[in-house]
Design a protein around this motif. Sequence first.
Motif, PDB file in Angstrom:
ATOM      1  N   LEU A 422       0.254  -2.012   6.005  1.00 17.00           N
ATOM      2  CA  LEU A 422      -0.484  -1.082   6.858  1.00 17.00           C
ATOM      3  C   LEU A 422       0.097   0.329   6.754  1.00 17.00           C
ATOM      4  O   LEU A 422      -0.634   1.315   6.679  1.00 17.00           O
ATOM      5  CB  LEU A 422      -0.450  -1.568   8.308  1.00 17.00           C
ATOM      6  N   ALA A 423       1.432   0.409   6.744  1.00 10.02           N
ATOM      7  CA  ALA A 423       2.079   1.722   6.605  1.00 10.02           C
ATOM      8  C   ALA A 423       1.794   2.320   5.228  1.00 10.02           C
ATOM      9  O   ALA A 423       1.593   3.528   5.088  1.00 10.02           O
ATOM     10  CB  ALA A 423       3.581   1.589   6.817  1.00 10.02           C
ATOM     11  N   ARG A 424       1.727   1.452   4.214  1.00 12.82           N
ATOM     12  CA  ARG A 424       1.461   1.926   2.861  1.00 12.82           C
ATOM     13  C   ARG A 424       0.078   2.567   2.749  1.00 12.82           C
ATOM     14  O   ARG A 424      -0.140   3.511   2.002  1.00 12.82           O
ATOM     15  CB  ARG A 424       1.580   0.759   1.881  1.00 12.82           C
ATOM     16  N   MET A 425      -0.886   2.051   3.529  1.00 13.03           N
ATOM     17  CA  MET A 425      -2.247   2.602   3.487  1.00 13.03           C
ATOM     18  C   MET A 425      -2.278   4.072   3.898  1.00 13.03           C
ATOM     19  O   MET A 425      -3.131   4.834   3.464  1.00 13.03           O
ATOM     20  CB  MET A 425      -3.178   1.826   4.437  1.00 13.03           C
ATOM     21  N   ASN A 426      -1.370   4.474   4.766  1.00 10.04           N
ATOM     22  CA  ASN A 426      -1.347   5.848   5.288  1.00 10.04           C
ATOM     23  C   ASN A 426      -0.392   6.758   4.538  1.00 10.04           C
ATOM     24  O   ASN A 426      -0.215   7.911   4.903  1.00 10.04           O
ATOM     25  CB  ASN A 426      -0.972   5.838   6.773  1.00 10.04           C
ATOM     26  N   ASN A 427       0.236   6.218   3.499  1.00  8.56           N
ATOM     27  CA  ASN A 427       1.199   7.004   2.736  1.00  8.56           C
ATOM     28  C   ASN A 427       0.483   7.665   1.565  1.00  8.56           C
ATOM     29  O   ASN A 427      -0.007   6.987   0.665  1.00  8.56           O
ATOM     30  CB  ASN A 427       2.330   6.096   2.236  1.00  8.56           C
ATOM     31  N   ASN A 428       0.414   9.007   1.592  1.00 12.24           N
ATOM     32  CA  ASN A 428      -0.308   9.728   0.531  1.00 12.24           C
ATOM     33  C   ASN A 428       0.513   9.900  -0.744  1.00 12.24           C
ATOM     34  O   ASN A 428      -0.016  10.284  -1.763  1.00 12.24           O
ATOM     35  CB  ASN A 428      -0.753  11.099   1.038  1.00 12.24           C
ATOM     36  N   SER A 471      -3.583   3.079 -11.632  1.00 12.77           N
ATOM     37  CA  SER A 471      -3.820   3.273 -10.208  1.00 12.77           C
ATOM     38  C   SER A 471      -2.506   3.128  -9.441  1.00 12.77           C
ATOM     39  O   SER A 471      -1.429   3.025 -10.043  1.00 12.77           O
ATOM     40  CB  SER A 471      -4.863   2.263  -9.711  1.00 12.77           C
ATOM     41  N   GLU A 472      -2.598   3.094  -8.121  1.00 19.28           N
ATOM     42  CA  GLU A 472      -1.420   2.940  -7.261  1.00 19.28           C
ATOM     43  C   GLU A 472      -1.041   1.459  -7.219  1.00 19.28           C
ATOM     44  O   GLU A 472      -1.761   0.657  -6.636  1.00 19.28           O
ATOM     45  CB  GLU A 472      -1.718   3.472  -5.855  1.00 19.28           C
ATOM     46  N   TRP A 473       0.082   1.130  -7.823  1.00 20.03           N
ATOM     47  CA  TRP A 473       0.480  -0.273  -7.975  1.00 20.03           C
ATOM     48  C   TRP A 473       0.537  -0.981  -6.619  1.00 20.03           C
ATOM     49  O   TRP A 473       0.017  -2.094  -6.461  1.00 20.03           O
ATOM     50  CB  TRP A 473       1.859  -0.351  -8.655  1.00 20.03           C
ATOM     51  N   GLY A 474       1.159  -0.350  -5.639  1.00 17.71           N
ATOM     52  CA  GLY A 474       1.335  -0.990  -4.338  1.00 17.71           C
ATOM     53  C   GLY A 474       0.010  -1.293  -3.656  1.00 17.71           C
ATOM     54  O   GLY A 474      -0.137  -2.332  -2.997  1.00 17.71           O
ATOM     55  N   ILE A 475      -0.982  -0.388  -3.815  1.00 23.45           N
ATOM     56  CA  ILE A 475      -2.281  -0.583  -3.157  1.00 23.45           C
ATOM     57  C   ILE A 475      -3.058  -1.703  -3.858  1.00 23.45           C
ATOM     58  O   ILE A 475      -3.646  -2.564  -3.204  1.00 23.45           O
ATOM     59  CB  ILE A 475      -3.101   0.719  -3.155  1.00 23.45           C
ATOM     60  N   VAL A 476      -3.063  -1.698  -5.203  1.00 26.88           N
ATOM     61  CA  VAL A 476      -3.751  -2.763  -5.946  1.00 26.88           C
ATOM     62  C   VAL A 476      -3.102  -4.111  -5.642  1.00 26.88           C
ATOM     63  O   VAL A 476      -3.785  -5.122  -5.446  1.00 26.88           O
ATOM     64  CB  VAL A 476      -3.738  -2.478  -7.457  1.00 26.88           C
ATOM     65  N   ASN A 477      -1.763  -4.133  -5.579  1.00 23.79           N
ATOM     66  CA  ASN A 477      -1.053  -5.377  -5.250  1.00 23.79           C
ATOM     67  C   ASN A 477      -1.439  -5.877  -3.854  1.00 23.79           C
ATOM     68  O   ASN A 477      -1.610  -7.087  -3.633  1.00 23.79           O
ATOM     69  CB  ASN A 477       0.455  -5.137  -5.324  1.00 23.79           C
ATOM     70  N   THR A 478      -1.580  -4.953  -2.907  1.00 28.07           N
ATOM     71  CA  THR A 478      -1.996  -5.323  -1.547  1.00 28.07           C
ATOM     72  C   THR A 478      -3.379  -5.968  -1.559  1.00 28.07           C
ATOM     73  O   THR A 478      -3.630  -6.958  -0.851  1.00 28.07           O
ATOM     74  CB  THR A 478      -2.001  -4.071  -0.646  1.00 28.07           C
ATOM     75  N   LEU A 546      -7.356  -8.937   6.490  1.00 23.26           N
ATOM     76  CA  LEU A 546      -8.610  -8.436   5.923  1.00 23.26           C
ATOM     77  C   LEU A 546      -8.864  -6.975   6.296  1.00 23.26           C
ATOM     78  O   LEU A 546      -9.511  -6.243   5.548  1.00 23.26           O
ATOM     79  CB  LEU A 546      -9.785  -9.308   6.371  1.00 23.26           C
ATOM     80  N   TYR A 547      -8.335  -6.550   7.455  1.00 27.91           N
ATOM     81  CA  TYR A 547      -8.425  -5.138   7.828  1.00 27.91           C
ATOM     82  C   TYR A 547      -7.646  -4.294   6.814  1.00 27.91           C
ATOM     83  O   TYR A 547      -8.142  -3.266   6.328  1.00 27.91           O
ATOM     84  CB  TYR A 547      -7.861  -4.933   9.235  1.00 27.91           C
ATOM     85  N   ILE A 548      -6.427  -4.733   6.485  1.00 28.08           N
ATOM     86  CA  ILE A 548      -5.604  -4.016   5.502  1.00 28.08           C
ATOM     87  C   ILE A 548      -6.276  -4.044   4.136  1.00 28.08           C
ATOM     88  O   ILE A 548      -6.285  -3.044   3.404  1.00 28.08           O
ATOM     89  CB  ILE A 548      -4.192  -4.629   5.437  1.00 28.08           C
ATOM     90  N   LEU A 549      -6.884  -5.190   3.777  1.00 21.96           N
ATOM     91  CA  LEU A 549      -7.587  -5.314   2.504  1.00 21.96           C
ATOM     92  C   LEU A 549      -8.685  -4.255   2.398  1.00 21.96           C
ATOM     93  O   LEU A 549      -8.792  -3.552   1.387  1.00 21.96           O
ATOM     94  CB  LEU A 549      -8.187  -6.724   2.392  1.00 21.96           C
ATOM     95  N   LYS A 550      -9.500  -4.124   3.434  1.00 26.36           N
ATOM     96  CA  LYS A 550     -10.602  -3.146   3.409  1.00 26.36           C
ATOM     97  C   LYS A 550     -10.059  -1.719   3.331  1.00 26.36           C
ATOM     98  O   LYS A 550     -10.585  -0.877   2.599  1.00 26.36           O
ATOM     99  CB  LYS A 550     -11.489  -3.306   4.640  1.00 26.36           C
ATOM    100  N   ARG A 551      -8.991  -1.436   4.088  1.00 28.08           N
ATOM    101  CA  ARG A 551      -8.387  -0.096   4.046  1.00 28.08           C
ATOM    102  C   ARG A 551      -7.873   0.222   2.637  1.00 28.08           C
ATOM    103  O   ARG A 551      -8.019   1.349   2.153  1.00 28.08           O
ATOM    104  CB  ARG A 551      -7.224  -0.018   5.043  1.00 28.08           C
ATOM    105  N   ALA A 552      -7.273  -0.777   1.987  1.00 27.82           N
ATOM    106  CA  ALA A 552      -6.730  -0.580   0.641  1.00 27.82           C
ATOM    107  C   ALA A 552      -7.851  -0.288  -0.354  1.00 27.82           C
ATOM    108  O   ALA A 552      -7.741   0.603  -1.207  1.00 27.82           O
ATOM    109  CB  ALA A 552      -5.938  -1.814   0.205  1.00 27.82           C
ATOM    110  N   VAL A 553      -8.960  -1.027  -0.246  1.00 27.97           N
ATOM    111  CA  VAL A 553     -10.104  -0.813  -1.136  1.00 27.97           C
ATOM    112  C   VAL A 553     -10.680   0.586  -0.922  1.00 27.97           C
ATOM    113  O   VAL A 553     -10.987   1.307  -1.882  1.00 27.97           O
ATOM    114  CB  VAL A 553     -11.178  -1.899  -0.893  1.00 27.97           C
TER     115      VAL A 553
END
Length: 584
Positions: A422-428, A471-478, A546-553
Amino acid sequence: METNVSIAEEIEDLLSKAYEARINNLPLSINLAKQAAGLSREIYPNLYARSLNLLGLCLMIKGEFKNSLELSEQALILCEKGNDIKGIADAKYNIGSVHYKTINYHTGLQYLLDCQQLYRQLNDHHNEARVLKSLGTIFEYFGDVANAIESYEKCIAAAEKVSDLNQVSNAYNPLSGIYLDEGKVDEALAMIQKSISIKESTNDTRGYAFALYGRGKVFIKMDLLDEAISDLLRAIGIHQEMGDRLGESMAHYKLGVAYRKAKRFEKAEASLMNAISIAEELNIKFILFKSYFNLYRIAVEKGDSKKALGYLEEYISLKETVINAHTYDVVKSYAAIKKIESLEYEARVQKEKAAIIEKKNAELDSFFYRISHDLKGPISSLLGLHSLVKLEIKDQPSLHYFDLYQSQIVRLNTIVMDLINLARMNNNAQTKSKINFNLMVDDCIHSFHYVNNFKNIRFEKIIEQDLEFISEWGIVNTILQNLIENAIKYHGTDNPYVFISIGRIDEHIQIRVNDNGQGIHPEHQPKIFDMFFRANSSIQGTGLGLYILKRAVERLQGEISFTSELHIGSSFVVSLPISSNQNH
């Protein structure tokens, strides 16, 4: 036969040349704008509206205010219909300018304030500078010197952002006039000389005439009347050549003042009558009453009481009309300005509040991220310790308690991982790299080996070879982690399987994860991506997966969809655009 594309390019070229020509060849500018209007009228409404706006601008410069107003209002309707923000702003600039130049200050001010906001939205510093210069003129008419100076200085600042020297010098002219009124003659002369130098270097012929007019005013104040007359005659010649009737009228009036001070009364009267003739045609009342006042003074000096009385009556009548309308306009206009300032203040407050909230959220994300990472190490050690315990301890009651302990550690690990994601989603500040989908999928599957019945789940994967995706490895991994975890957690009991396919479809990477698990009840399906929503209370979790999944996408500008049948299984599909993820 010309294609539509080449016709559009021709129209664009005509409009560009017409706009440039307005500063030194107004007739050519009008001719080019008319050509553009003729070509665009039937097939390009947006270009036709731009042509009308440019014609309205040129006619406003010429002093043909009625025609300018009609064309600009027609352009405004077309631009509003097509939602052309720039076109709307240009039309409102023309309309506002016509109104304030004919002493309808309040209406002019409203249009100019509107178009100023639009130009700001567009980050159009050139046109914002033009508006600020006009606003400064209105403030001068109101006698509000402080706000006039502020507007002219803001005009200079906006123009300097885009190296627009002509707009800078356009603000120097009235600033020189303000210095002159304040008795700062040296400062006034220095500033108008700077304006003249700029106009000479940029070949702005019309602007050069106004700068000469400004210097003529300074020379009159300095009693350098021959020099003043020379500048004003040159200004009149240029305005006549350019067809700028308003500029010509202003210069004739000031030339009359210079001749009056030089005691050359016949020439003074001729110049003032020329100013009056044009001002009556254009309905420029401030030139009219000032010209009549100077004719009155000439008649007095010549001892012609009858003429003096007639001119004085004209002067008083015109000035009363102007003052009455002027006072009413000032009251209404400052109310409008106050309202705009209030809205701008509220917008700044909201922006500042949003910035504070964003900063606090970032601090909170950073806190969660640090704490979660600090917890991740000890949790991993505890998870590994359970495997050792099962090898060393055979006592079944003890193992039962260790299994209970293990389930809580797994739950804690899930919570920590969700917080990290969740924190990773907000990290630019995420770096990009080439994604190895084979390795990533294997790692994600292996990370859930501790889940009950994991060894009975059959995993299948089809991953396109030589898949290029940066792409962003951490986001794709999430994304993969949550898709696979969801399929594993809700696996079926009869020959459970999870199928993973990844490949390129057109300009997108498509990730598909199918399972034959429990499925999602139809009434729960609209809510599964909501924060903290859990469709099945018997399965441990935070309700964030699934909330984090949607945010990552969404972070990768992708899309996610799913289909699911109760007791049959689910299929999730994620589509990630390649182009928006490649830049790094």
